[in-house]
Design an enzyme around this catalytic site. Structure first.
Site, short mmCIF file in Angstrom:
data_model
loop_
_atom_site.label_atom_id
_atom_site.label_comp_id
_atom_site.label_asym_id
_atom_site.label_seq_id
_atom_site.Cartn_x
_atom_site.Cartn_y
_atom_site.Cartn_z
N ARG A 119 0.86 -1.18 0.00
CA ARG A 119 0.00 0.00 0.00
C ARG A 119 0.90 1.24 0.00
NH1 ARG A 119 -2.50 3.07 4.61
NH2 ARG A 119 -3.81 4.53 3.48
N HIS A 128 -2.97 10.96 0.36
CA HIS A 128 -2.47 10.78 1.73
C HIS A 128 -1.93 12.14 2.19
CE1 HIS A 128 -1.03 7.45 4.63
NE2 HIS A 128 -0.76 8.60 5.24
N GLU A 176 -7.51 8.52 5.78
CA GLU A 176 -7.82 9.22 7.03
C GLU A 176 -8.28 10.67 6.86
OE1 GLU A 176 -4.81 8.90 10.00
OE2 GLU A 176 -4.74 6.72 9.94
N ASN A 183 -7.30 1.87 9.75
CA ASN A 183 -6.01 2.11 10.39
C ASN A 183 -6.24 2.11 11.89
OD1 ASN A 183 -5.07 2.48 7.81
ND2 ASN A 183 -4.67 4.68 8.03
N TYR A 203 -4.30 2.27 15.70
CA TYR A 203 -3.11 2.44 16.54
C TYR A 203 -3.43 2.35 18.03
CZ TYR A 203 -0.66 3.69 12.29
OH TYR A 203 -0.10 3.63 11.05
N GLU A 208 -3.35 -0.04 8.19
CA GLU A 208 -2.18 0.44 8.92
C GLU A 208 -2.26 -0.06 10.35
OE1 GLU A 208 -1.32 4.68 9.00
OE2 GLU A 208 -1.83 4.85 6.87
C1 FCB Z 1 -1.53 7.46 10.48
C2 FCB Z 1 -1.13 8.00 9.12
C3 FCB Z 1 0.24 7.55 8.67
C4 FCB Z 1 1.23 7.49 9.80
C5 FCB Z 1 0.66 6.76 10.98
C6 FCB Z 1 1.62 6.61 12.14
O1 FCB Z 1 -2.47 8.29 11.04
O2 FCB Z 1 -2.06 7.60 8.14
O3 FCB Z 1 0.65 8.40 7.64
O4 FCB Z 1 1.69 8.74 10.11
O5 FCB Z 1 -0.50 7.38 11.42
#
Ligand code: FCB
Length: 453
Positions: free
Chosen positions: A76, A119, A164, A293, A295, A363
């Site tokens: 990607r 992006h 995002e 995505n 985190y 992600e």
């Molecule tokens: C996400 C973004 C990516 C990267 C990660 C850590 O929000 O899409 O570009 O910065 O965080």
């Protein structure tokens, strides 16, 4: 581990153009809002800019060799809009040629390209004309999408419109933490709407000229909001947080309506006059996939607004406190490590929106301080736990089609500059030497083991 990932499950890594390419003036590339923003003193940590990044624009062949050795079947990446249309309108052949070479080389390696059109690197010329506040930018985006799709449709099947839109609109136009560095209320909410509109227009434009094997999707960041207590006030605060970060986007995309409560939350800020008749149908165009995505989760308490004066308050200041984290390990960014949040995000979407398209984790990754031998055991356990959390979601009935680790290489981490390193591969920004971390070898072996199951 149980084998609940479907046959053909994709294993990949993700990157984005501005974060790795460098070469910001090469081959006719125009400035983007991130070039302009990074040049503002204090905007990015350490005064870092898009130069040199990982100089991927010149070193892409070596990077593709590393991708090949990693054994991923999918990659990607994003296309830099200001390389394709330096002034936001006219095509630059050299930019298009760069991505054709890249994609053809991926195909030679049997790596499936997952192309992201946007992006975060808007051509500065379009920002000067209003940027995402302006409805016209949505049309410009659809034109750009159709151009790239027409040029690369013979070699790319997976087309993602946006990465995002939340940080793009809210951090970029609302809080000033990201490019273009604006602090507006109405402007930020308009940006969110126009990003979604641009997505819908772009999918329509590409579909009109698509081949049957083409797939169209969008990528959203999903941080589930968890109330810190069972009080009604904290539950309401978490609901506000979810409305702003998630449902502002997912409800129009997959629910056929604007997020209930959004307009009321910002009654004094915007009249939402940017919503026109027919927009919901455009935004809700059927999709072939949704990229998630993930985190971290947000732990939300009801709290007074950080800024008491409504006139000075940012659009993200919605009467929540997200600093009360549970006693769990944190990454080098300070983010709580909670793999169950990934299961929750995937299962939650699946339950909320009947008819949701198949999902990918597009992600997932982390930052930790390096040891001298790049033995990043924390990253290995982070990735391993999150892959298991994705498996749990698949076992619970979520139609999950793949997992992409963020990121292949260390890169420009937006307002944090080069300080935070997400790569499976370490990059020395002085020499541009690439050194695979232990996690690179772990991920390679993990993918091989999953395929052998
Ligand atoms: C996400 C973004 C990516 C990267 C990660 C850590 O929000 O899409 O570009 O910065 O965080």
């Amino acid at each position: 581990m149980t084998s609940s990932f479907p046959l053909g499950f994709r294993w990949g890594v993700a990157t984005s153009a501005f974060q790795i390419e460098g070469a910001t003036t090469a081959d006719g590339r125009g400035p983007s809002i991130w070039d302009t923003f990074a040049a503002v003193p204090g905007a990015v940590a350490g005064g870092d800019t898009g130069e040199p990044a990982a100089d991927h624009y010149h070193r892409w062949r070596a990077d593709l060799a590393l991708l090949g050795d990693l054994g991923v079947d999918s990659y990607r990446f994003s296309v830099s809009w200001p390389r394709i249309q330096p002034d936001g309108r006219h095509a630059e052949r050299r930019g298009l040629d760069f991505y054709r070479r890249l994609v053809e080389a991926l195909r030679e390696k049997n790596i499936e390209p997952f192309l992201t059109l946007y992006h975060w690197d808007l051509p500065q010329a379009l920002e000067d004309a209003g940027g995402w506040r302006s409805r016209d930018t949505a049309s410009r985006f659809a034109e750009y999408a159709a151009l790239v799709h027409e040029e690369l449709g013979d070699v790319v099947d997976h087309w993602t419109t946006l990465n995002e839109p939340y940080p793009c609109a809210i951090a970029g136009y609302g809080e000033g933490r990201h490019a273009p560095g604006a602090r507006e209320g109405h402007g930020a909410l308009a940006a969110a709407h126009h990003l979604l509109l641009g997505h819908g227009l772009a999918v329509r434009a590409m579909r009109a000229q698509a081949s049957p094997q083409h797939r169209f999707g969008i990528v959203l960041n999903q941080s589930p909001a968890v109330p810190v207590s069972d009080s009604a006030a904290d539950a309401a605060a978490a609901a506000r947080q979810d409305t702003l970060l998630r449902r502002q986007f997912t409800d129009p995309l997959f629910g056929g309506r604007y997020a209930p409560g959004l307009a009321a939350m910002f009654a004094g800020v915007s009249d939402f006059s940017f919503r026109h008749d027919g927009d919901l149908e455009t935004i809700g165009v059927p999709l072939d996939y949704l990229g998630v995505n993930y985190y971290y989760r947000l732990h939300v308490a009801d709290a007074p607004h950080r800024e008491p004066d409504p006139a000075l308050r940012t659009v993200a200041d919605i009467g929540v406190d997200t600093t009360r984290l549970p006693e769990v390990p944190r990454t080098g960014m300070g983010w709580p490590v909670e793999p169950e949040g990934l299961t929750e995000a995937l299962v939650g979407l699946h339950n909320r929106y009947p008819g949701l398209p198949p999902m990918y984790v597009t992600e997932n990754g982390c930052v930790y301080a390096d040891r001298s031998d790049f033995a990043d055991y924390e990253r290995i356990s982070f990735l391993s736990e999150h892959i298991e959390a994705a498996r749990t979601a698949a076992a619970a009935g979520v139609d999950l089609r793949g997992y992409f680790c963020w990121s292949l290489l260390d890169n420009f981490e937006w307002a944090h500059g080069y300080k935070h390193r997400f790569g499976l591969i370490h990059v020395d920004y002085t020499t541009q030497a690439r050194t695979p971390r232990a996690s690179y070898r772990w991920y390679r072996d993990h993918i091989a083991a999953e395929r052998a199951r």
